[in-house]
Design a protein around this motif. Sequence first.
Motif, short mmCIF file in Angstrom:
data_model
loop_
_atom_site.label_atom_id
_atom_site.label_comp_id
_atom_site.label_asym_id
_atom_site.label_seq_id
_atom_site.Cartn_x
_atom_site.Cartn_y
_atom_site.Cartn_z
N MET A 1 -0.21 13.92 25.94
CA MET A 1 0.96 14.44 25.23
C MET A 1 2.10 14.70 26.24
SD MET A 1 1.29 17.70 22.61
CE MET A 1 -0.43 18.11 22.75
N THR A 2 3.33 14.19 25.95
CA THR A 2 4.42 14.48 26.90
C THR A 2 4.84 15.94 26.76
OG1 THR A 2 5.97 13.66 25.27
CG2 THR A 2 5.45 12.17 27.09
N ARG A 3 5.11 16.52 27.89
CA ARG A 3 5.48 17.93 27.88
C ARG A 3 6.98 18.08 27.67
NH1 ARG A 3 1.37 21.15 29.21
NH2 ARG A 3 2.67 22.89 29.87
N LYS A 4 7.37 19.12 26.93
CA LYS A 4 8.79 19.37 26.70
C LYS A 4 9.19 20.61 27.48
CE LYS A 4 7.73 18.25 22.11
NZ LYS A 4 7.53 18.91 20.86
N ARG A 5 10.47 20.71 27.73
CA ARG A 5 10.93 21.87 28.49
C ARG A 5 11.65 22.86 27.59
NH1 ARG A 5 12.97 19.26 34.23
NH2 ARG A 5 10.86 18.73 34.92
N ILE A 6 11.37 24.14 27.83
CA ILE A 6 12.02 25.19 27.03
C ILE A 6 12.45 26.31 27.99
CG2 ILE A 6 9.77 26.26 26.50
CD1 ILE A 6 10.79 26.96 23.79
N VAL A 7 13.65 26.79 27.79
CA VAL A 7 14.13 27.91 28.59
C VAL A 7 14.15 29.14 27.69
CG1 VAL A 7 16.09 28.87 29.89
CG2 VAL A 7 15.50 26.45 30.13
N VAL A 8 13.48 30.20 28.13
CA VAL A 8 13.44 31.45 27.35
C VAL A 8 14.19 32.51 28.15
CG1 VAL A 8 11.94 33.24 26.40
CG2 VAL A 8 11.17 30.85 26.39
#
Length: 257
Positions: A1-8
């Motif tokens: 699964m390709t990983r996605k980036r998230i900024v919290v």
Amino acid sequence: MTRKRIVVKVGSNVLTTDSGKLNITRMSSLVDQIAWLRQNAYDVVLVTSGAVACGRKELQVNHSLDSVEQRQLFSAMGQVKLINLYYDLFREYNIHIGQVLTTKENFQSERSYQNQKACMEVMLENNVLPIVNENDTVSIEELMFTDNDELSGLIALMVGAEMLVLLTGVDGLYNGDPMDAGSEVIRRVKPGDDVSRYILSSKSAVGRGGMTSKFNTAISVAQAGTRVLIACGNRDNILPDLIERPLETTHTEFVPS
Ligand code: GLU
């Protein structure tokens, strides 16, 4: 699964109690939720405030300090406590963290921008969770980020995040005063929607931001193509809920252009 980036991005008002102390229960819950995101194919960058608020509680000063002295002294002290807590909490999940303290200057020239970007990339590529805050010890007033909302927006664009989540003390952007029973959260802001008349300039007692800066950040980041959510960091399980049950979870979404 390709990983996605998230900024919290988590604001000081979420991380501190009414008396100004660090809210350890809340921090621990946010760490659980970020661990969940990582297990669900998201690489996370955490932008966290709270250093100044935390440092202020560490030291009793009985002479007067000007605002710059206060910011330098309390951020220097508070950041140590803040990052130590994150270190202990993330260690329970075997998640490696790294501290990134930055200034607006690092986003201004191409050379320093690329350098800052390389730092973020090397951490993410090595599965280390970057924990970012402004380096308030050396930030010069004229050259400061408006607040960590602005910083988190720049970081989201820098790492090519697919989503920026701004966690604050309210459920989102309201169409009136959040304290009025008749006000409701605006669920979606699409490119071109004019909602600026709803922005109240009030701020929390502890942080520098407020809805105006969240709104400005959200608009410019969404215009650049990244989805932005404003949601309440005090709600249990908010991050997994935003991903898994977005329709049932109250928040404001800024739809990217
Ligand atoms: N960098 C500040 C701190 O850690 C917070 C700035 C803000 O409230 O956005 O205390």
